[in-house]
Scaffold this motif. Structure first.
Motif, PDB file in Angstrom:
ATOM      1  N   LEU A  81       0.828  -1.207   0.000  1.00 25.61           N
ATOM      2  CA  LEU A  81       0.000   0.000   0.000  1.00 25.61           C
ATOM      3  C   LEU A  81       0.863   1.258   0.000  1.00 25.61           C
ATOM      4  O   LEU A  81       0.530   2.252  -0.659  1.00 25.61           O
ATOM      5  N   LYS A  82       1.966   1.209   0.706  1.00 21.28           N
ATOM      6  CA  LYS A  82       2.880   2.357   0.718  1.00 21.28           C
ATOM      7  C   LYS A  82       3.449   2.614  -0.674  1.00 21.28           C
ATOM      8  O   LYS A  82       3.609   3.770  -1.085  1.00 21.28           O
ATOM      9  N   GLN A  83       3.758   1.539  -1.398  1.00 22.85           N
ATOM     10  CA  GLN A  83       4.278   1.690  -2.759  1.00 22.85           C
ATOM     11  C   GLN A  83       3.230   2.320  -3.677  1.00 22.85           C
ATOM     12  O   GLN A  83       3.540   3.197  -4.489  1.00 22.85           O
ATOM     13  N   LEU A  84       1.998   1.867  -3.541  1.00 24.75           N
ATOM     14  CA  LEU A  84       0.915   2.439  -4.341  1.00 24.75           C
ATOM     15  C   LEU A  84       0.710   3.916  -4.008  1.00 24.75           C
ATOM     16  O   LEU A  84       0.570   4.755  -4.906  1.00 24.75           O
ATOM     17  N   TYR A  85       0.692   4.227  -2.730  1.00 20.98           N
ATOM     18  CA  TYR A  85       0.458   5.607  -2.307  1.00 20.98           C
ATOM     19  C   TYR A  85       1.588   6.518  -2.795  1.00 20.98           C
ATOM     20  O   TYR A  85       1.336   7.636  -3.271  1.00 20.98           O
ATOM     21  N   SER A  86       2.809   6.044  -2.700  1.00 20.07           N
ATOM     22  CA  SER A  86       3.950   6.830  -3.167  1.00 20.07           C
ATOM     23  C   SER A  86       3.856   7.097  -4.667  1.00 20.07           C
ATOM     24  O   SER A  86       4.152   8.203  -5.136  1.00 20.07           O
ATOM     25  N   LEU A  87       3.433   6.091  -5.405  1.00 18.30           N
ATOM     26  CA  LEU A  87       3.263   6.259  -6.848  1.00 18.30           C
ATOM     27  C   LEU A  87       2.232   7.339  -7.147  1.00 18.30           C
ATOM     28  O   LEU A  87       2.462   8.229  -7.973  1.00 18.30           O
TER      29      LEU A  87
END
Length: 323
Positions: A81-87
């Motif tokens: 989820l952190k990777q998605l949010y950062s994207l």
């Protein structure tokens, strides 16, 4: 003491087939504990914890309560989820606001979209006539349809040799979602000098003819079989049908095109040794059903319902493909 007495009473009133041994009870308690941990981790990250997003306590709890079960069901970790949010908030040239990013993050997680693949697709599309803002939304749409950003880029390049630029871009997006390999299109176009004929033949021949999709009857068929059965309407039927998947050695489900992308040169041997995935999704009643159950219950509407539903891990899977 109260809990022990309650368990004892329940064990007496339940039929023998429903009795659980101590290991079963411990397993249930462990699962409940893991679920609570995920909800707590999600709330902590969304809130003002260390490295958190800074939402108010009430907002963080609202999101966590609303979404944790779906995240667990689709195999989404906090790291993912952190990777998605950062994207969504940093890697896109035109970032989303926090509210928009949160909504999209959970929506994309429910479709098991890979952040790196999403960015790669966006990168390809942002250089087209769509522009960067429209490219953000279209990237997710194409990934959901099993399009490969690598093949889309190659299709752009190949089609631009024979078609006007805008037509090449639009056509490339359409056929990438249909699972067309660029080299197959190039070969057939050079042979037939006819765009539509080349597309039809290329889709059938792509990925060593191992790409299958589920038709309205709930059974999987190749593009050639769709063509034979549906005739001139086969392409529309093919595009509306979900891609079949197999479970690889890593315990994750992939389509034929994803096997091709992830396992490269040896993909075909991996594909042949893999078992078919029993795909599942979350219906409107909040329960998980297999594709066969969708077919039986929704009848002619099952494909539309399936396309909109959140993805659950397949029955044989141990992790989501993005994990």
């Amino acid at each position: 003491m109260v809990r022990s007495a309650l368990v004892a009473v329940l064990m007496l009133v339940l039929p023998a087939t429903a009795h659980r041994n101590n290991d079963d009870i411990f397993a249930i308690e462990a699962d409940d504990s893991e679920a609570r941990d995920l909800q707590w981790e999600l709330e902590n990250w969304l809130g003002d914890g260390s490295g958190g997003l800074g939402l108010s306590h009430s907002d963080a709890r609202w999101w966590a309560t609303k979404e944790w079960w779906y995240m667990e069901t689709c195999g989404a970790s906090i790291w993912y989820l952190k990777q998605l949010y950062s994207l969504l908030t940093h890697r896109f040239t035109i970032p989303y606001s926090q509210r928009e990013a949160l909504e999209l993050m959970f929506a994309y997680a429910k479709k098991q979209l890979d952040p790196d693949q999403l960015f790669a697709m966006y990168h390809v599309l942002s250089g087209s006539h769509l522009g960067r803002e429209k490219a953000r939304a279209r990237a997710a749409e194409l990934l959901e349809k099993d399009a490969s950003p690598t093949e889309l880029s190659n299709l752009y390049r190949v089609m631009a040799m024979w078609l006007p630029d805008r037509e090449a871009q639009e056509t490339a997006m359409e056929v990438a979602a249909a699972g067309c390999e660029a080299e197959k299109f190039a070969s057939f176009y050079q042979h037939f000098h006819d765009k539509n004929r080349a597309i039809s033949e290329a889709i059938s021949a792509s990925f060593d003819r191992q790409a299958y999709r589920y038709a309205g009857d709930g059974k999987y068929y190749t593009a050639s079989e769709f063509k034979d059965y549906f005739g001139s309407n086969w392409m529309a039927k093919w595009m509306a049908s979900p891609a079949a998947q197999k479970v690889a050695r890593d315990g994750k489900a992939y389509s034929a095109s994803q096997f091709h992308d992830y396992f490269k040169g040896g993909w075909l041997s991996y594909w042949h040794e893999a078992k078919w995935a029993t795909q599942r999704r979350v219906a409107e009643d909040g329960k998980i059903y297999t594709m066969a159950e969708y077919v039986n219950y929704f009848g002619s509407q099952w494909q539309q319902k399936w396309a909109k539903a959140p993805v659950a891990l397949c029955q044989e899977c141990t992790a989501a493909s993005h994990a």
